[in-house]
Design a protein around this motif. Sequence first.
Motif, PDB file in Angstrom:
ATOM      1  N   UNK A 105       0.700  -0.987  -0.068  1.00 50.11           N
ATOM      2  CA  UNK A 105       0.084  -0.086   0.047  1.00 50.11           C
ATOM      3  C   UNK A 105       0.805   1.096  -0.119  1.00 50.11           C
ATOM      4  N   UNK A 106       0.282   2.490   0.092  1.00 52.95           N
ATOM      5  CA  UNK A 106       0.949   3.594  -0.221  1.00 52.95           C
ATOM      6  C   UNK A 106       1.185   4.444   0.994  1.00 52.95           C
ATOM      7  N   UNK A 107       0.286   4.561   1.704  1.00 53.93           N
ATOM      8  CA  UNK A 107       0.063   5.646   2.897  1.00 53.93           C
ATOM      9  C   UNK A 107       0.129   4.823   4.041  1.00 53.93           C
ATOM     10  N   UNK A 108       0.820   5.651   5.220  1.00 50.78           N
ATOM     11  CA  UNK A 108       0.899   5.171   6.539  1.00 50.78           C
ATOM     12  C   UNK A 108      -0.416   4.559   7.125  1.00 50.78           C
ATOM     13  N   UNK A 109      -1.530   5.409   6.736  1.00 50.29           N
ATOM     14  CA  UNK A 109      -2.615   5.045   7.401  1.00 50.29           C
ATOM     15  C   UNK A 109      -3.524   4.252   6.631  1.00 50.29           C
ATOM     16  N   UNK A 110      -3.063   3.764   5.595  1.00 49.42           N
ATOM     17  CA  UNK A 110      -3.939   2.893   4.663  1.00 49.42           C
ATOM     18  C   UNK A 110      -4.224   1.522   5.466  1.00 49.42           C
ATOM     19  N   UNK A 111      -5.447   0.939   5.205  1.00 43.86           N
ATOM     20  CA  UNK A 111      -5.814  -0.218   6.237  1.00 43.86           C
ATOM     21  C   UNK A 111      -5.690  -1.587   5.181  1.00 43.86           C
ATOM     22  N   UNK A 112      -4.973  -2.446   5.669  1.00 47.61           N
ATOM     23  CA  UNK A 112      -4.880  -3.747   4.828  1.00 47.61           C
ATOM     24  C   UNK A 112      -5.964  -4.238   4.937  1.00 47.61           C
ATOM     25  N   UNK A 113      -6.512  -5.139   3.627  1.00 47.80           N
ATOM     26  CA  UNK A 113      -7.501  -5.930   3.576  1.00 47.80           C
ATOM     27  C   UNK A 113      -7.027  -7.357   3.649  1.00 47.80           C
ATOM     28  N   UNK A 114      -7.078  -8.080   4.715  1.00 50.43           N
ATOM     29  CA  UNK A 114      -6.320  -9.545   4.895  1.00 50.43           C
ATOM     30  C   UNK A 114      -7.248 -10.461   4.040  1.00 50.43           C
ATOM     31  N   UNK A 127       2.241  -7.104  12.533  1.00 51.13           N
ATOM     32  CA  UNK A 127       0.818  -6.360  12.438  1.00 51.13           C
ATOM     33  C   UNK A 127      -0.317  -7.239  12.081  1.00 51.13           C
ATOM     34  N   UNK A 128       0.027  -8.468  11.594  1.00 48.25           N
ATOM     35  CA  UNK A 128      -1.080  -9.084  10.971  1.00 48.25           C
ATOM     36  C   UNK A 128      -1.445 -10.292  12.508  1.00 48.25           C
ATOM     37  N   UNK A 129      -0.524 -10.624  13.167  1.00 52.68           N
ATOM     38  CA  UNK A 129      -0.709 -11.485  14.322  1.00 52.68           C
ATOM     39  C   UNK A 129      -1.360 -10.558  15.294  1.00 52.68           C
ATOM     40  N   UNK A 130      -0.776  -9.315  15.594  1.00 54.00           N
ATOM     41  CA  UNK A 130      -1.275  -8.531  16.492  1.00 54.00           C
ATOM     42  C   UNK A 130      -2.683  -7.862  16.228  1.00 54.00           C
ATOM     43  N   UNK A 131      -3.069  -7.984  14.988  1.00 53.44           N
ATOM     44  CA  UNK A 131      -4.711  -7.470  14.716  1.00 53.44           C
ATOM     45  C   UNK A 131      -5.139  -8.119  13.525  1.00 53.44           C
ATOM     46  N   UNK A 132      -5.644  -9.185  13.532  1.00 52.06           N
ATOM     47  CA  UNK A 132      -5.857  -9.929  12.242  1.00 52.06           C
ATOM     48  C   UNK A 132      -7.080  -9.508  11.517  1.00 52.06           C
ATOM     49  N   UNK A 133      -7.656  -8.416  12.105  1.00 54.72           N
ATOM     50  CA  UNK A 133      -8.748  -7.700  11.602  1.00 54.72           C
ATOM     51  C   UNK A 133     -10.056  -8.246  11.142  1.00 54.72           C
ATOM     52  N   UNK A 134     -10.121  -9.174  11.903  1.00 56.90           N
ATOM     53  CA  UNK A 134     -11.522 -10.135  11.687  1.00 56.90           C
ATOM     54  C   UNK A 134     -12.542  -9.765  12.773  1.00 56.90           C
ATOM     55  N   UNK A 135     -13.626 -10.120  12.682  1.00 54.29           N
ATOM     56  CA  UNK A 135     -14.914  -9.584  13.685  1.00 54.29           C
ATOM     57  C   UNK A 135     -14.379 -10.165  14.948  1.00 54.29           C
ATOM     58  N   UNK A 136     -14.165 -11.392  14.961  1.00 59.03           N
ATOM     59  CA  UNK A 136     -13.940 -12.065  16.040  1.00 59.03           C
ATOM     60  C   UNK A 136     -12.718 -11.284  16.993  1.00 59.03           C
ATOM     61  N   UNK A 137     -11.831 -10.881  16.170  1.00 61.31           N
ATOM     62  CA  UNK A 137     -10.505 -10.166  17.177  1.00 61.31           C
ATOM     63  C   UNK A 137     -10.903  -8.671  17.430  1.00 61.31           C
ATOM     64  N   UNK A 138     -11.876  -8.152  16.940  1.00 63.50           N
ATOM     65  CA  UNK A 138     -12.202  -6.758  17.392  1.00 63.50           C
ATOM     66  C   UNK A 138     -11.920  -6.377  18.606  1.00 63.50           C
ATOM     67  N   UNK A 139     -12.500  -7.434  19.678  1.00 62.78           N
ATOM     68  CA  UNK A 139     -12.542  -7.219  20.968  1.00 62.78           C
ATOM     69  C   UNK A 139     -11.016  -7.272  21.652  1.00 62.78           C
TER      70      UNK A 139
END
Length: 371
Positions: free
Chosen positions: A256-265, A280-292
């Motif tokens: 991606x290009x910008x610092x604050x771009x959000x990855x779509x795993x 970053x992917x382990x810390x925050x997999x960005x799934x519904x279950x890991x939102x908490x």
Amino acid sequence: MEKQPFLGAHQAGILTPQQASMMLVAFDVLAADKADLERLFRLLTQRITFLTSGGPAPDTPNPRLPPMDSGILGPYIAPDNLTVTVSVGQSLFDTRFGLQAQKPKKLQKMERFPNDSLDAALCHGDLLIQICANTQDTVIHTLRDLIKHTPDLLSVRWKREGFISDHAARSKGKETPVNLLGFKDGTANPDSSDNTLMNEVVWVTSDQGEPAWAVGGSYQAVRIIQFHVEFWDRTPLKEQQTIFGRDKHSGAPLGMQQEHDVPDYTKDPDGDVIALDSHIRLANPRTKETQSSLMMRRGYSYSLGVTNSGQLDMGLLFVCYQHDLEKGFLTVQKRLNGEALEEYIRPIGGGYFFVLPGVKDANHYLAQSLL
Ligand code: HEM
């Protein structure tokens, strides 16, 4: 004159844009009983109120007595953007003060994770004070003032000082600080100006089944993490970026290009672009279950001398805040266990603490609802 309000529903120093200098000081509490503990929190409240608002240093009318103030800042104490954040460890809830039943439900002693080499002299504490300000003189003056006023109530257990670049600090949170591995650190933090989100992620709320006094507080996880910087500096750029999952210079997620771009795993299920074991992917997999498992990180770099094995002693004072220690830090750290970054880091200390709710007005004091 930059001033941070001390009074409020929550303590300052958590959502406050990071100041340039910080210190973490853990204490053993020497108070003999609950009345003494109350005296300690009243005293801390008084001193923090003065130090964060600033004013003339108190006179010493009798020169035969020690000076009232250390003198480090001269005759006038400027507020200097100072925040002093007070939290308590699980050991404060042992039998000494009869507070066992008031312990925040998730507060516990920091355990050892597989990659940890914990030094007992750098762990835990009954009380933790996080001091942050624009300059190191103010931070040290604050520590000296607090210690001078509490000789019979507190004994220092461990202490570490940290910094971020002046440039990042002056940007008031707009520019992300760079850590000593050379990566922007703090990019993906949740938006601190979104109160609804902060109530979900950072602050303990009344619907959590926590003791009533704890509402408005926050769980704080502290980790002193040493870096093997010589080894890191000999690691190829591509590998460094793969380990974090971000571009070293822009801070953007890889691809991606910008610092604050959000990855779509979901578009990168096999980790071809951002590795599955990247930080970053382990810390925050960005799934519904890991939102908490979201948290608010507020880390600082440290640099000391040389280790016994002749390596530079530097690293990160990792500090994060969350409304639930288990859902936040513990869940994320368990996901990070075994991550590629582990080869380059060594957690050596820290502890878990509970940040007291804020002091709502001048007639109240810290920990009043607990006592
Ligand atoms: C993200 C560095 C330890 C949790 C990041 C990022 C960096 C970084 C460079 C990417 C930029 C950002 O979003 O801030 C480090 C270093 C560590 C460390 C050098 C220690 C050696 C930890 C620990 C935790 C953690 C102990 C929690 C247990 C996170 C989280 C993110 C993150 C939640 C955001 C991920 C996202 O939302 O995409 N870290 N970190 N980190 N880190 Fe760490």
